[in-house]
Design a protein around this motif. Structure first.
Motif, PDB file in Angstrom:
ATOM      1  N   ALA A 178     -17.204  20.770  22.151  1.00  0.00           N
ATOM      2  CA  ALA A 178     -17.264  21.897  21.222  1.00  0.00           C
ATOM      3  C   ALA A 178     -18.398  22.847  21.599  1.00  0.00           C
ATOM      4  O   ALA A 178     -18.276  24.069  21.440  1.00  0.00           O
ATOM      5  CB  ALA A 178     -17.450  21.395  19.789  1.00  0.00           C
ATOM      6  N   THR A 187     -15.123   9.163  20.203  1.00  0.00           N
ATOM      7  CA  THR A 187     -14.286  10.353  20.075  1.00  0.00           C
ATOM      8  C   THR A 187     -15.080  11.528  19.513  1.00  0.00           C
ATOM      9  O   THR A 187     -15.017  12.648  20.031  1.00  0.00           O
ATOM     10  CB  THR A 187     -13.076  10.067  19.163  1.00  0.00           C
ATOM     11  OG1 THR A 187     -12.311   8.989  19.713  1.00  0.00           O
ATOM     12  CG2 THR A 187     -12.185  11.301  19.041  1.00  0.00           C
ATOM     13  N   LEU A 188     -15.865  11.260  18.455  1.00  0.00           N
ATOM     14  CA  LEU A 188     -16.677  12.327  17.873  1.00  0.00           C
ATOM     15  C   LEU A 188     -17.730  12.828  18.859  1.00  0.00           C
ATOM     16  O   LEU A 188     -18.008  14.031  18.931  1.00  0.00           O
ATOM     17  CB  LEU A 188     -17.364  11.818  16.595  1.00  0.00           C
ATOM     18  CG  LEU A 188     -16.460  11.553  15.390  1.00  0.00           C
ATOM     19  CD1 LEU A 188     -17.275  10.968  14.242  1.00  0.00           C
ATOM     20  CD2 LEU A 188     -15.768  12.837  14.950  1.00  0.00           C
ATOM     21  N   THR A 221      -8.816  12.869  23.740  1.00  0.00           N
ATOM     22  CA  THR A 221      -9.959  11.963  23.666  1.00  0.00           C
ATOM     23  C   THR A 221      -9.656  10.752  22.801  1.00  0.00           C
ATOM     24  O   THR A 221      -9.958   9.608  23.176  1.00  0.00           O
ATOM     25  CB  THR A 221     -11.179  12.710  23.096  1.00  0.00           C
ATOM     26  OG1 THR A 221     -11.486  13.816  23.930  1.00  0.00           O
ATOM     27  CG2 THR A 221     -12.385  11.790  23.016  1.00  0.00           C
ATOM     28  N   ALA A 222      -9.053  10.987  21.642  1.00  0.00           N
ATOM     29  CA  ALA A 222      -8.707   9.877  20.762  1.00  0.00           C
ATOM     30  C   ALA A 222      -7.723   8.924  21.437  1.00  0.00           C
ATOM     31  O   ALA A 222      -7.833   7.702  21.303  1.00  0.00           O
ATOM     32  CB  ALA A 222      -8.120  10.416  19.461  1.00  0.00           C
ATOM     33  N   ALA A 280      -9.403  16.905  21.307  1.00  0.00           N
ATOM     34  CA  ALA A 280      -9.557  15.826  20.327  1.00  0.00           C
ATOM     35  C   ALA A 280      -8.414  14.821  20.427  1.00  0.00           C
ATOM     36  O   ALA A 280      -8.637  13.601  20.379  1.00  0.00           O
ATOM     37  CB  ALA A 280      -9.624  16.414  18.918  1.00  0.00           C
ATOM     38  N   THR A 281      -7.192  15.308  20.591  1.00  0.00           N
ATOM     39  CA  THR A 281      -6.041  14.411  20.699  1.00  0.00           C
ATOM     40  C   THR A 281      -6.123  13.572  21.971  1.00  0.00           C
ATOM     41  O   THR A 281      -5.891  12.353  21.938  1.00  0.00           O
ATOM     42  CB  THR A 281      -4.735  15.222  20.702  1.00  0.00           C
ATOM     43  OG1 THR A 281      -4.681  16.050  19.540  1.00  0.00           O
ATOM     44  CG2 THR A 281      -3.535  14.292  20.715  1.00  0.00           C
ATOM     45  N   VAL A 291     -15.954  15.040  21.503  1.00  0.00           N
ATOM     46  CA  VAL A 291     -15.482  16.295  20.907  1.00  0.00           C
ATOM     47  C   VAL A 291     -16.673  17.212  20.605  1.00  0.00           C
ATOM     48  O   VAL A 291     -16.596  18.430  20.809  1.00  0.00           O
ATOM     49  CB  VAL A 291     -14.671  16.007  19.628  1.00  0.00           C
ATOM     50  CG1 VAL A 291     -14.384  17.295  18.873  1.00  0.00           C
ATOM     51  CG2 VAL A 291     -13.360  15.305  19.974  1.00  0.00           C
ATOM     52  N   LEU A 304      -9.748  22.854  21.148  1.00  0.00           N
ATOM     53  CA  LEU A 304     -10.403  21.737  20.463  1.00  0.00           C
ATOM     54  C   LEU A 304      -9.388  20.701  20.001  1.00  0.00           C
ATOM     55  O   LEU A 304      -9.633  19.491  20.093  1.00  0.00           O
ATOM     56  CB  LEU A 304     -11.209  22.257  19.274  1.00  0.00           C
ATOM     57  CG  LEU A 304     -12.179  21.271  18.627  1.00  0.00           C
ATOM     58  CD1 LEU A 304     -13.248  20.849  19.636  1.00  0.00           C
ATOM     59  CD2 LEU A 304     -12.836  21.888  17.400  1.00  0.00           C
ATOM     60  N   GLY A 305      -8.234  21.157  19.527  1.00  0.00           N
ATOM     61  CA  GLY A 305      -7.202  20.223  19.093  1.00  0.00           C
ATOM     62  C   GLY A 305      -6.651  19.397  20.245  1.00  0.00           C
ATOM     63  O   GLY A 305      -6.454  18.187  20.120  1.00  0.00           O
TER      64      GLY A 305
END
Length: 238
Positions: free
Chosen positions: A152, A144-145, A45-46, A42-43, A148, A38-39
């Motif tokens: 998830a 981004t959210l 994607t951002a 997220a990185t 993610v 997930l980390g």
């Protein structure tokens, strides 16, 4: 800006359902710890979405999408081969359990794979289009959210599946899936005019062939030949 965030979350979340990024997230979740996956997602994607909302709308035409896709395909294939090699080295069944590994390497594997896969993807251009008529910060946060959140869900599925399968089976399955992703991406990039049915058949045949070869190798390792038995008997007599 709240409306923009919610709009971006909804659009990107729906766009990512069933997309390759979800399959990648599920596959990584079978192989690595969920918070590492997930980390990394997220990185990545951002990073991709900050490009798309900032200059992606203008830079999109100039992005070397072909080169990026080829790099992503090679990354998937390399990860697949590396994963399968870990689970099919001689003596693995009798080996002592390996000590826990650092999460740093898996994090960068996930980060680089997702980053390459999402650069030039439809989600990037959709985010750029949203940013032309909406607040760029809201689009960046929402997109981004949304991605993610979609990934998830796939990670959750991977965790549930992983609880009911041995680690050895999970590793082999993850390796074969990466071979599929790599082959499919390579075919769509190198042969864009190839029919979908033919592309899908070839993409499936590569991990299927690899799996068959690995099974044969495992069978040969588990069942020594007559020559091997004779050599062992001679050694014992001496």
């Amino acid at each position: 800006m709240t409306t923009t965030i919610l709009l971006s979350i909804g659009i990107v979340f729906l766009a990512e359902l069933g997309d390759k990024s979800q399959l990648m997230a599920l596959t990584f979740a079978l192989r690595y710890r969920w918070w590492v996956v997930l980390g990394g997602i997220a990185t990545a994607t951002a990073s991709v979405h900050v490009i798309s909302v900032g200059v992606g709308y203008f830079l999109g035409v100039a992005l070397p999408t072909r080169a990026i896709a080829l790099a992503a395909a090679l990354t998937f294939l390399a990860v697949g081969i590396w994963t399968l090699r870990e689970h099919f080295t001689p003596g693995d069944p009798e080996a002592e359990p390996a000590p826990p590994r650092s999460t740093r390497a898996p994090y960068f594997v996930v980060l680089s794979a997702v980053l390459l896969a999402e650069l030039g993807d439809r989600t990037m251009f959709a985010t750029a289009a949203l940013a032309t008529d909406n607040n760029w910060l809201g689009v960046w946060i929402g997109s981004t959210l949304g991605m993610v959140a979609a990934d998830a869900l796939a990670i959750g599925v991977g965790i549930l599946v992983g609880k009911h399968l041995p680690e050895h089976v999970i590793g082999i399955g993850a390796g074969l899936l990466f071979l599929y992703f790599g082959t499919a991406t390579l075919l769509s990039t190198a042969l864009p005019g190839l029919a979908f049915a033919a592309s899908a058949a070839i993409a499936v045949s590569v991990p299927a062939l690899a799996g068959a070869l690995l099974l044969l190798r495992r069978r040969d390792t588990a069942h020594p030949t007559a020559a091997d038995i004779e050599v062992e008997s001679a050694d014992a007599r001496s």
